[in-house]
Design a protein around this motif. Sequence first.
Motif, short mmCIF file in Angstrom:
data_model
loop_
_atom_site.label_atom_id
_atom_site.label_comp_id
_atom_site.label_asym_id
_atom_site.label_seq_id
_atom_site.Cartn_x
_atom_site.Cartn_y
_atom_site.Cartn_z
N VAL A 1 0.85 -1.19 0.00
CA VAL A 1 0.00 0.00 0.00
C VAL A 1 0.89 1.24 0.00
O VAL A 1 2.06 1.17 0.37
N LYS B 1 -4.89 2.85 -3.80
CA LYS B 1 -4.33 1.85 -2.89
C LYS B 1 -4.97 1.97 -1.51
O LYS B 1 -5.29 0.96 -0.87
N LEU C 1 -5.72 -1.17 1.28
CA LEU C 1 -5.60 -1.02 2.74
C LEU C 1 -6.66 -1.79 3.51
O LEU C 1 -6.32 -2.48 4.48
N CYS D 1 4.33 -1.01 3.42
CA CYS D 1 3.95 0.38 3.19
C CYS D 1 5.04 1.09 2.40
O CYS D 1 6.15 1.31 2.91
#
Length: 259
Positions: A98, A104, A109, A121
């Motif tokens: 993400v 995203k 998420l 991340c």
Amino acid sequence: MIIVADNLRITQPAIARAVERLDPGPIQRMAVACRNAGADAIDINSGPLSRDAEKKMTFLVETVQAAVDLPLVLDTTNPVAMAAGLAACRQPAIINGVSLEPEKLERILPLAGEHGADLICYLLRPDGHVPPDADGRMESAVALFNECQAAGIDQECLIFDPIVAPLVWQDGNRQNMANLAVIRALPDLLGYSVRSMAGLSNLTTGAPDADTRIRYQSAFLPMLAAAGTTVMLMNALNPKLMDLVRACRNIISEEIFSW
């Protein structure tokens, strides 16, 4: 350092053909080879999977799970494929990944919370571009951390990737030195023992030959280890790199060293 093998990629012709034909043989041989080489987890890089996404990702996950009992990292930009892969996993997976890109945040998420998955991340700007320096990456880290907290994702599930830059970028050297600073700073910045990841193979994108790739990856890997990188996404089938990983682990370990 946890080693995630990046060898199972649909960009490899043999793997692409196997996925298209739903032929488990090449995929399972690759997975077994990565496990035997010492990989701790396997990244299933299926790409966007624009056609028959659910079927193909489910096939990939089930095929790998039938061959090895290692954690899986599901690496696709297709949210439908990601959801199908997560549903097929027998143990919690890692979502790759993400970023602050609105699509995203909206579609990838929530899957982490629904499936109890760890989440990589990427420290990108909302427009998908790499920040130019360490400050920009840390701003992205704080913003993405807040988004994950607001979505109810436990901070212990997060793995931050500051994006290893190809050396051929005009400022590739500077970007990668900034990455080391970011990895060191993240625990103080966010206030807990942050996990971080580096995609080592990205460093040598466009390198002229295999020897050059391994030479430069071998130089950067110890730097990443010393900075505190906890997850290394890399070629697990190169013996030189894996020997280097084992040596780095021994040096950075808190245990008493013995030959």
